[in-house]
Design a protein around this motif. Structure first.
Motif, PDB file in Angstrom:
ATOM      1  N   PRO A 189     -44.974 111.008 -50.430  1.00 49.35           N
ATOM      2  CA  PRO A 189     -46.402 111.300 -50.567  1.00 49.35           C
ATOM      3  C   PRO A 189     -46.817 111.262 -52.045  1.00 49.35           C
ATOM      4  N   ARG A 201     -49.265 112.726 -53.467  1.00 46.32           N
ATOM      5  CA  ARG A 201     -49.562 114.098 -53.906  1.00 46.32           C
ATOM      6  C   ARG A 201     -48.303 114.811 -54.362  1.00 46.32           C
ATOM      7  N   HIS A 202     -47.225 114.563 -53.622  1.00 46.59           N
ATOM      8  CA  HIS A 202     -45.998 115.278 -53.943  1.00 46.59           C
ATOM      9  C   HIS A 202     -45.404 114.748 -55.249  1.00 46.59           C
ATOM     10  N   ARG A 257     -47.553 116.191 -58.087  1.00 43.99           N
ATOM     11  CA  ARG A 257     -48.045 117.557 -57.975  1.00 43.99           C
ATOM     12  C   ARG A 257     -48.076 118.289 -59.311  1.00 43.99           C
ATOM     13  N   LYS A 304     -47.950 123.384 -51.537  1.00 46.49           N
ATOM     14  CA  LYS A 304     -48.289 124.133 -52.751  1.00 46.49           C
ATOM     15  C   LYS A 304     -48.430 123.203 -53.958  1.00 46.49           C
ATOM     16  N   ASP A 305     -49.452 123.405 -54.753  1.00 46.06           N
ATOM     17  CA  ASP A 305     -49.673 122.659 -56.000  1.00 46.06           C
ATOM     18  C   ASP A 305     -50.110 121.214 -55.809  1.00 46.06           C
ATOM     19  N   GLU A 306     -50.194 120.745 -54.574  1.00 44.53           N
ATOM     20  CA  GLU A 306     -50.450 119.318 -54.406  1.00 44.53           C
ATOM     21  C   GLU A 306     -51.924 118.969 -54.325  1.00 44.53           C
ATOM     22  N   ARG A 334     -56.140 119.692 -55.385  1.00 41.85           N
ATOM     23  CA  ARG A 334     -56.909 120.151 -56.538  1.00 41.85           C
ATOM     24  C   ARG A 334     -58.174 120.888 -56.141  1.00 41.85           C
ATOM     25  N   ARG A 387     -43.328 113.315 -44.612  1.00 38.15           N
ATOM     26  CA  ARG A 387     -44.773 113.543 -44.745  1.00 38.15           C
ATOM     27  C   ARG A 387     -45.525 112.249 -45.009  1.00 38.15           C
ATOM     28  N   ILE A 388     -45.282 111.265 -44.174  1.00 35.61           N
ATOM     29  CA  ILE A 388     -45.888 109.954 -44.360  1.00 35.61           C
ATOM     30  C   ILE A 388     -46.873 109.717 -43.229  1.00 35.61           C
TER      31      ILE A 388
END
Lengths: 419, 419
Positions: free
Chosen positions: A62, A64-65, A68, B186-188, B190, B410-411
């Motif tokens: 991902p 985002r990952h 991050r 978490k953190d991914e 905004r 997570r795709i």
């Protein structure tokens, strides 16, 4: 994120886009990365997903990952529907718009059927994970249909696999498919012998892997033939339909034709109003910016650039990464009032895998093929895979596939017409 | 395969069907195993594919591959369109037919919306790998949509996840989804904090995991709440549409509703002309044959049987395997002129996982919950997974997920409306 900072929009989370984002990690600007999917794809291994050796998540992560911890970037999953180079605004399919100070367009390439778009339905190509899963389904179903067929001619058509295009993807697919037919599916059918399947690689030009030196092309052809692939050179495919394909004067019954022959640039390139080359790629300035729009850059497969030495930059992953990196440096240079630099492709060599223990490597002065080249290819590809976990899983899959001749992902997914 | 031998047709390659095939390994008959898909699915881990912890091929194996060495069986990938119990013939969707001497129908169960079939579109269920991939896409996209939303009410609706049904699947999904929201993502993002997502488990009855003793249900509820799940008991869902769901008198805006509330028997059961129970399951004789048709057996989730002790056989994997084994023994008994035996369910206990380090185990005299139960669950499930490679890959994925809080798969796959 501070709103007063310059806004960089990057379209495409492939090698060029992602490497540009990373190159801007500590820059004082805000970045929006827009991609149609939610993941970065390690495209060089896509054929392994199509041929059931790897799962889709093994070669993707991902976005985002990955990003991050880089707090100046916002990832947006959306499709770009418009680019206005003059007002500096892009529009997205969810109806929203983004204003940019600087744009990097890195939306890559797609299949091209050279004006025969009706072939797409019968000869799918391989660019995305969805393509790969569709192709996997098509390949595995062909053996199921052959097993169930009662008419010998129909059975033969289900067991004829034609791959159109002798570039790296075509070669990889043909070599792997031959291994599947000869080894992986052994003993599993009762009415057919999968080893009787015919895997044919069709290339209109005089040799496979045309980007390699001639001796390596010849070696690649011999290795393919040793794996059981029938290599047909010098004859273009004239027609493809549901029943087969026309090769020269002969119509060949085949239920499975795969398209690995041509790529066309992403249609977004045409929205910039910049000059395009024959393949639809944007003809960029040496610093990768678009003529007349110094704040708009194009990188990766969508960029067309001839280097000072007269050679075009090839459409390969290392070139895309290097372009992404240069765009990041050029954006930083502008930010601090400096000048942009010209792109110079650093060619570390070229490698292509063919199948089990078969590959070719061209490092300029050093060239080799066969088992050693295959090991070299494997180490390089696992090394460059993003993410520790992926590397471990891919290695484990390959280790298992190697010793067992099995392929882990032989699962037919998706609701087809007859499911 | 000798044609003179009796022909056993087995419909369904799930636990019941596959265990029956294996139980007939050395029998002097020919077997045709018919399944809509090409794989056996380890259904107990399906929720892990839906929640991006595992890839589809990790929990599935091609039926042909599993059975390649058993020479008396032919695997056929096809959908059954008709069963004629009197002429002993089944018809397939490819237009062909199979005559049988003995039939085992083990086509399992599907979702049931209790007469509200229009809910299916808005609240998908989880029975096949395709369901799991669709659900994965839906869950991951919801966070993407929330991130892009500008209207706070819309954002909240994208971050509301309702799981309808407090059985094992509902509990697993709710617990895992809460972990994803609180830790994995978490953190991914905004614009949103994924931890603000609301995960609600809705159960019409008075407790979750109703098949377990009351004290374990209570413990499961407490563990779910500790993981961040909001458990709503005693109120049925009255309506589900694109905007949310009606719970008692309140309409709750929610873009993601998952159905884990009811199963109905496969519609093939009705084709036998035998008596069905309220859920559409075939009411079988003690030896699992169909009344009036001693050569037709039903096993697994499609069979309805009350044991001598007055308890119904539960619709769980161990019962399906035991039924498949008994049908094989009964077919062998008939073959040698012997008598069939009655089914007696051997209950080794019941276990359900809830989430990270949380599970409940009921072994009759011994009951426990929490961390120890979770480890027990893990060892059991990995042990029962088919195939050495799958076990290794699943263990590796879990080990990685455990330490990193990450989820490998997570795709987002599949071409959705907005892709």
């Amino acid at each position: 994120m501070t709103t007063g900072q310059p806004h960089v929009v990057i379209i495409g989370g492939g090698f060029a886009g992602l490497w540009a984002v990373r190159g801007l990690a500590s820059a004082k600007l805000r970045i929006t990365l827009v991609d149609r999917g939610n993941h970065h794809l390690f495209q060089p291994l896509l054929y392994q997903v199509a041929t059931a050796g790897l799962s889709a998540p093994d070669i993707a992560a991902p976005l985002r990952h990955i990003l991050r911890a880089q707090r100046n970037v916002e990832v947006r999953m959306a499709t770009v529907t418009g680019i206005d180079a003059d007002t500096k605004r892009i529009t997205l399919d969810d109806g929203s718009a983004l204003d940019f100070d600087t744009l990097l367009l890195a939306s890559g390439a797609t299949h091209a059927y050279f004006g025969n778009d009706h072939w797409a339905e019968h000869a799918p190509g391989l660019k995305t994970l969805d393509d790969a899963l569709d192709l996997r389904r098509k390949l595995l179903l062909a053996f199921e249909r052959a097993e169930a067929a009662t008419d010998p001619a129909e059975r033969e058509a289900w067991l004829h696999f034609a791959i159109v295009g002798g570039g790296p993807t075509g070669v990889e697919l043909a070599g792997t498919l031959a291994e599947i037919a000869r080894h992986t599916l052994k003993d599993e059918f009762r009415n057919i012998d999968p080893a009787q399947a015919r895997v044919r690689l069709v290339e209109a030009g005089p040799r496979v892997l045309a980007a390699f030196p001639e001796d390596l092309s010849a070696k690649a052809k011999r290795q393919l033939e040793k794996l059981g692939v029938d290599v047909a050179l010098g004859t273009p495919v004239k027609e493809i339909n549901a029943d087969g394909y026309q090769l020269g004067d002969a119509f060949v019954p085949a239920k499975t034709v795969v398209w690995a022959a041509g790529v066309a640039a992403s249609p977004l390139g045409a929205l910039l109003g910049a000059p395009l080359d024959r393949a639809g790629r944007v003809q960029v300035q040496p610093d990768l910016s678009v003529p007349g729009h110094p704040d708009i850059f194009v990188a990766g497969d969508l960029a067309s650039l001839t280097q000072a030495n007269g050679k075009p930059v090839p459409g390969v992953a290392p070139a895309a990464k290097q372009m992404g990196g240069l765009v990041a440096r050029n954006i930083r240079a502008r930010l601090s009032g400096g000048k942009t630099s010209a792109f110079a492709y650093k060619d570390y060599g070229n490698l292509a895998t063919i199948g089990r223990m078969a590959a070719v490597v061209d490092l300029g002065k050093i060239r080799f093929s066969g088992v050693l080249a295959w090991w070299f290819w494997l180490v390089m590809h696992v090394f460059f895979l993003i993410g520790f976990r992926n590397r471990l899983v891919v290695l484990l899959n390959w280790w298992w596939a190697y010793w067992s001749y099995q392929r882990a992902a032989r699962i037919i997914l998706g609701r087809g017409e007859r499911r």
